[in-house]
Scaffold this motif. Structure first.
Motif, short mmCIF file in Angstrom:
data_model
loop_
_atom_site.label_atom_id
_atom_site.label_comp_id
_atom_site.label_asym_id
_atom_site.label_seq_id
_atom_site.Cartn_x
_atom_site.Cartn_y
_atom_site.Cartn_z
N TYR A 269 -0.68 9.90 1.52
CA TYR A 269 0.64 9.44 1.99
C TYR A 269 1.53 9.03 0.84
CZ TYR A 269 -1.22 4.65 1.59
OH TYR A 269 -1.77 3.48 1.14
N VAL A 270 0.95 8.61 -0.30
CA VAL A 270 1.76 8.30 -1.47
C VAL A 270 2.27 9.60 -2.09
CG1 VAL A 270 1.74 7.27 -3.77
CG2 VAL A 270 0.53 6.15 -1.89
N ARG A 271 1.42 10.60 -2.15
CA ARG A 271 1.88 11.90 -2.68
C ARG A 271 2.95 12.51 -1.77
NH1 ARG A 271 -1.50 14.39 -6.49
NH2 ARG A 271 -3.33 13.14 -7.05
N ALA A 272 2.81 12.31 -0.45
CA ALA A 272 3.82 12.83 0.47
C ALA A 272 5.16 12.12 0.26
CB ALA A 272 3.34 12.66 1.90
N ALA A 273 5.11 10.79 0.01
CA ALA A 273 6.35 10.07 -0.25
C ALA A 273 7.02 10.56 -1.53
CB ALA A 273 6.05 8.57 -0.35
N MET A 274 6.21 10.88 -2.54
CA MET A 274 6.77 11.46 -3.77
C MET A 274 7.40 12.81 -3.50
SD MET A 274 3.78 10.60 -6.54
CE MET A 274 3.23 8.94 -6.87
N ALA A 275 6.76 13.59 -2.65
CA ALA A 275 7.25 14.95 -2.40
C ALA A 275 8.59 14.96 -1.69
CB ALA A 275 6.21 15.73 -1.59
N ILE A 276 8.83 13.99 -0.80
CA ILE A 276 10.10 13.98 -0.08
C ILE A 276 11.20 13.25 -0.85
CG2 ILE A 276 8.92 14.11 2.15
CD1 ILE A 276 9.44 11.14 2.50
N GLY A 277 10.88 12.80 -2.09
CA GLY A 277 11.91 12.23 -2.94
C GLY A 277 12.09 10.72 -2.83
N ALA A 278 11.08 10.02 -2.34
CA ALA A 278 11.18 8.55 -2.26
C ALA A 278 11.24 7.96 -3.67
CB ALA A 278 9.98 7.99 -1.50
#
Length: 375
Positions: A269-278
């Protein structure tokens, strides 16, 4: 027909407790209630906080009032001078007699049976301002006529030991809570930022953390606190002591939080947040911080007793709190000689409160340590 029977059977089974609808906070509380040591620690911590907040109400005597020096504790008696049962209970004030000790040539003190003090709850005593605003005279317990009652005796200046212990809890716990708050904020922030960014930034930060951890803390405490001149204002000296304790105490928590952040930074979920530009700030404080909070809470409950012990030790050496402030460590300065301890053992009463405080927070921390990881 078979399906109807199965539906009736399953409908009659009550739902299991602790199912997926239970919140994390409720689950932690349910597990904490199973730990009897953790609940004892929680109750004692709450009682300590109440005593600290309402110190004027619980103190039976004005802590600055002087009387007979090194007077022994007054006992609570249910009998009069002739041995007859009396109610409510009474106590007999300590006074100096006309006799002298053949060794020390000091006046012998003893109970004054001619002037008994009737004891009670919610009695009137010395005036004070609750929270610094509300004038009041009621106290939790004491003599009904408002006269001083020394339940734990007096110190060398004739001041009530119990009242000074209750007032001293404010300074001791205030120092502990303030230091732990600063340590928690700095250590948690540095640990999360260092572990999240990694690379060269993490390497330089960890070298600085190792430098702080390498200092021998006790000699450094004594050296830094001795830099403040004796004539410095009390508030300045107290602020400097808090600064020194905080500056040398945040590094260990930072190292622990960094280790957890290194593992959390690789979760999906941290990698997903990075991927969406958080943003990095959002990821650190909204995704990583809630997951290290359980460890931080346990670390806080275990760090408070360490700071209380350190303040008591430094106060005993004269490097923490200066008069007219009152703290447990400052009160222990009267126990510096063996002759005083042997002749007036009630001067060691602050040690009992320090032990209770350390046990309370350690027991609560041990209970939280098991409760914060319910899965």
């Amino acid at each position: 027909m078979k399906a109807d029977v199965q539906s009736i059977i399953f409908a009659s089974v009550p739902p299991a407790k602790g199912n997926g609808n239970e919140t994390y906070t409720a689950l932690v509380w349910r597990r904490l209630k199973r730990s009897w040591t953790g609940m004892i620690g929680l109750i004692l911590v709450c009682l300590l906080m109440i005593m600290t907040i309402f110190a004027e109400f619980f103190a039976p005597v004005d802590p600055k009032l002087t009387g007979v020096g090194f007077a022994p504790p007054q006992t609570i008696s249910m009998t009069d001078r002739e041995g007859n049962f009396v109610f409510p209970p009474r106590s007999y004030p300590i006074r100096e007699t006309d006799e002298f000790d053949p060794v020390t040539f000091q006046p012998i003190v003893g109970p004054d049976y001619d002037n008994p003090q009737t004891l009670g709850f919610f009695v009137k005593g010395f005036g004070y301002r609750l929270f610094g605003l509300i004038p009041a005279q009621r106290h939790f317990f004491g003599a009904t006529d408002g006269s001083p009652v020394n339940f734990l005796g007096t110190d060398k200046f004739g001041r009530d030991v119990l009242s000074r212990i209750i007032y001293g809890s404010r300074i001791s716990l205030m120092i502990a809570l303030t230091v732990v708050f600063i340590i928690t904020v700095v250590g948690t922030t540095v640990g999360m930022v260092s572990g999240y960014f990694g690379g060269r930034f993490d390497a330089w930060v960890q070298r600085f953390v190792e430098l702080v951890l390498a200092f021998p803390q006790l000699p450094l405490y004594l050296a830094l606190t001795s830099l403040i001149p004796v004539t410095a204002p009390t508030n300045v000296f107290l602020a400097f002591v808090i600064f020194v304790m905080s500056a040398l105490g945040w590094a260990q928590l930072s190292r622990e939080v960094r280790g957890k952040t290194l593992a959390l930074a690789r979760i999906d979920y941290v990698r997903a947040a990075m991927a969406i530009g958080a943003t990095d700030r959002r990821i650190i404080f909204q995704h990583i911080f809630p997951n290290v909070m359980s460890h931080v809470i346990v670390a806080v409950t275990l760090a408070i007793p360490n700071v209380v012990l350190l303040e008591s030790f430094l106060g005993f050496l004269g490097f923490a709190v200066k008069p007219p402030l009152i703290s447990w460590g400052l009160m222990l300065q009267d126990t510096a000689t063996y002759s005083v301890i042997g002749s007036y053992p009630w001067i060691l009463a602050p040690v009992g409160f320090v032990l209770v405080t350390v046990f309370s927070f350690n027991a609560l921390g041990d209970g939280l340590r098991d409760a914060v990881d319910p899965y």
